[in-house]
Scaffold this active site. Structure first.
Site, PDB file in Angstrom:
ATOM      1  N   SER A   1      32.731  25.648 -13.450  1.00  0.00           N
ATOM      2  CA  SER A   1      33.642  24.885 -14.302  1.00  0.00           C
ATOM      3  C   SER A   1      35.118  25.109 -14.079  1.00  0.00           C
ATOM      4  O   SER A   1      35.933  24.403 -14.662  1.00  0.00           O
ATOM      5  CB  SER A   1      33.335  25.162 -15.769  1.00  0.00           C
TER       6      SER A   1
ATOM      7  N   LYS B   1      42.145  26.717 -22.186  1.00  0.00           N
ATOM      8  CA  LYS B   1      40.938  25.944 -22.522  1.00  0.00           C
ATOM      9  C   LYS B   1      40.566  26.210 -23.980  1.00  0.00           C
ATOM     10  O   LYS B   1      40.723  27.348 -24.469  1.00  0.00           O
ATOM     11  CB  LYS B   1      39.807  26.369 -21.578  1.00  0.00           C
TER      12      LYS B   1
ATOM     13  N   SER C   1      33.504  22.095 -16.596  1.00  0.00           N
ATOM     14  CA  SER C   1      33.855  21.765 -17.963  1.00  0.00           C
ATOM     15  C   SER C   1      35.318  22.011 -18.309  1.00  0.00           C
ATOM     16  O   SER C   1      35.777  21.589 -19.357  1.00  0.00           O
ATOM     17  CB  SER C   1      32.987  22.584 -18.917  1.00  0.00           C
TER      18      SER C   1
HETATM   19  N1  GLN Z   1      28.255  22.181 -14.880  1.00  0.00           N
HETATM   20  C1  GLN Z   1      27.639  23.443 -15.204  1.00  0.00           C
HETATM   21  C2  GLN Z   1      26.923  23.355 -16.526  1.00  0.00           C
HETATM   22  O1  GLN Z   1      27.042  22.356 -17.166  1.00  0.00           O
HETATM   23  C3  GLN Z   1      28.652  24.550 -15.211  1.00  0.00           C
HETATM   24  C4  GLN Z   1      29.460  24.575 -16.441  1.00  0.00           C
HETATM   25  C5  GLN Z   1      30.406  25.721 -16.521  1.00  0.00           C
HETATM   26  O2  GLN Z   1      30.685  26.398 -15.512  1.00  0.00           O
HETATM   27  N2  GLN Z   1      30.845  25.988 -17.739  1.00  0.00           N
HETATM   28  O3  GLN Z   1      26.257  24.275 -16.908  1.00  0.00           O
END
Ligand code: GLN
Length: 470
Positions: free
Chosen positions: A152, A52, A128
């Site tokens: 995410s 990532k 994400s």
């Molecule tokens: N969807 C969640 C957020 O936007 C989790 C994102 C993540 O785990 N990086 O905070």
């Protein structure tokens, strides 16, 4: 919460922003790719890894999905990247992601949306870490690294039909991982099979003196000691995870997974963890507050995007910083900075403190249902006859189409936050949790006590033998 959940399906459509970037052939999983390299040796030899783009690397820019860092090149590699390379894995590229990890659809990247490879038409990949999940599903990589702050790794794994493991908070070093919300951020692993997840986890599950939140040898020792006392074969099903919006497909996968575990000699127990209902609001309070603080370093003066020097000539320093930040941060990041700064301000009426209380209550309730003590608590509050793991779907539904998703979020941005309803409780409590591709488009999530990654992987192994997708 009920009202929020109900509003999920009342929405107008707009695909303006992304439609021109998406084609069926281009899943947009990578931000940068590396050239093929030569043979290697080690436990991960021969495996292709995707990373990532919030893990810093010296060989290419690390953007965190943001215009702010489009050209940023780190002088060092993240510990996790060094570890997988030293074990023989070859990094094939850096994967697309929601900007700074903020999102659950991978439509919030400065580099365009990631398209889900499991569907013939445009569906979201989940976020994400959508690029990492898609790269593994597309077989461009054998495994991928992602980060999981509130889901995410698990949500995109569920949407893209791959395994996504978020170990206990603190197990894996975050040295060189760009922070979103540091009391929640956890490095996670994607793969198409559980054995690969296990091999990569074995490489990464080590102490790192560069990261003070990474477990030292003594905590690791204590956890293995407590683990030896674990003999429960009870799987808990928290009633709070039964939400009205769950699709038949998700419920069906859930039932089928529970039946499979009964066949393997597990007992199923329905339990209640009342504070799960408050998790989503506590998560978005804590995560945005930490994010606002972390992102204050990007002002374009010391590093990060800067407007041209001709433009700055007549501007005050305040205006320069303000222009840099409003130009280079996307709208979701700006929204969270505003939300986080409000939360931390005296005007908010102690939102942050109240959210930390919710988190504390949640941890206490989890401690009462598990049969293994939580290594972080001296006064052991646990249930000797309790559960070894908890089980529920990872997501309330398979991945929505991009049209449906955009329609929902355009009506109310809070609709996007609801996708995390089943994943944030484990994040707030730092629990190990894995999404396994039980049906091809519907993941099942297994959660364990803090530190008990072994049981999570063990139950996952039992279930993986029953998966319809491998
Ligand atoms: N969807 C969640 C957020 O936007 C989790 C994102 C993540 O785990 N990086 O905070």
């Amino acid at each position: 919460m009920r009202a929020l959940l109900r509003s999920r399906y009342r929405v107008p459509i707009s695909l303006r922003r992304y439609s021109n970037q998406l084609t069926k052939d281009n899943h947009n999983a990578f931000i940068s790719k590396r050239k093929e390299e030569t043979n290697s040796s080690g436990s991960l030899a021969g495996l292709k890894a995707a990373v990532k783009d919030n893990f810093v690397t010296t060989k290419e820019p690390t953007t965190s999905g943001s215009e702010m860092l489009r050209t940023y090149v780190s002088p060092f590699d993240a510990t996790t990247v060094s570890l997988i390379e030293a074990s023989g894995a070859k990094v094939v590229g850096k994967t697309n992601m929601d900007e700074f990890g903020m999102g659950s659809s991978n439509t919030n990247s400065a580099f365009g949306s990631v398209v889900n490879p499991m569907f013939p038409e445009n569906h979201i990949s989940g976020g994400s870490s959508g690029g990492s999940a898609a790269a593994v599903a597309l077989r461009e990589a054998d495994f991928a690294l992602g980060t999981d702050t509130g889901g995410s790794v698990r949500l995109p794994a569920s949407y893209c039909g791959v395994y996504g493991f978020k170990p206990t908070y603190g197990r894996i070093s975050r040295w060189g991982v760009i922070a979103y919300a540091q009391s929640l951020d956890t490095v996670g692993i994607f793969a198409r099979d559980l054995d690969t997840v296990r091999s990569v986890f074995d490489v990464l599950d080590v102490a790192d003196s560069k990261d003070p939140t990474c477990f030292d040898a003594s905590i690791r020792h204590q956890i293995s000691h407590q683990k030896n006392l674990q003999s429960s074969k009870v799987i808990g099903v928290p009633e709070e995870f039964v939400v009205a919006e769950m699709t038949e497909e998700a419920k069906d996968a859930w039932n089928s997974a529970l039946c499979a575990l009964v066949d393997e000699g597990y007992e199923i127990r329905y339990i209640s963890i009342p504070t799960i209902k408050k998790s989503l609001s506590a998560y978005y309070t804590i995560a945005t507050a930490e994010a606002a603080s972390n992102l204050s370093r990007y002002e374009g003066v010391r590093y990060g995007y800067s407007i041209s020097s001709e433009e700055t000539a007549s501007m005050t320093p305040f205006d320069i910083v303000s222009k840099n930040r409003s130009t280079a941060f996307g709208s979701e990041v700006q929204r969270r900075i505003i939300l986080g700064n409000y939360t931390l301000s005296s005007d908010s009426g102690n939102h942050y403190l109240r959210a930390t209380h919710v988190r504390k209550n949640l941890v206490a309730e989890f401690n009462k249902v598990f049969s293994m003590p939580n290594v972080l608590f001296d006064n052991e509050v646990y249930n000797r006859d309790g559960c070894c793991a908890l089980l529920c779907p990872t997501a309330v539904s398979p991945a929505p189409s991009l049209a449906e998703y955009t329609q929902e979020t355009n009506e109310n941005f809070l609709n996007a936050y609801i996708n995390d309803i089943l994943t944030v409780p484990a994040s707030l409590a730092g629990l190990p949790s894995i999404s396994i591709p039980y049906y091809s488009r519907q993941g099942i999530q297994i959660m364990g006590q803090f530190g008990d990654d072994e049981t999570v992987l063990k139950v996952a192994k039992t279930l993986s033998l029953n998966c319809t997708y491998n």
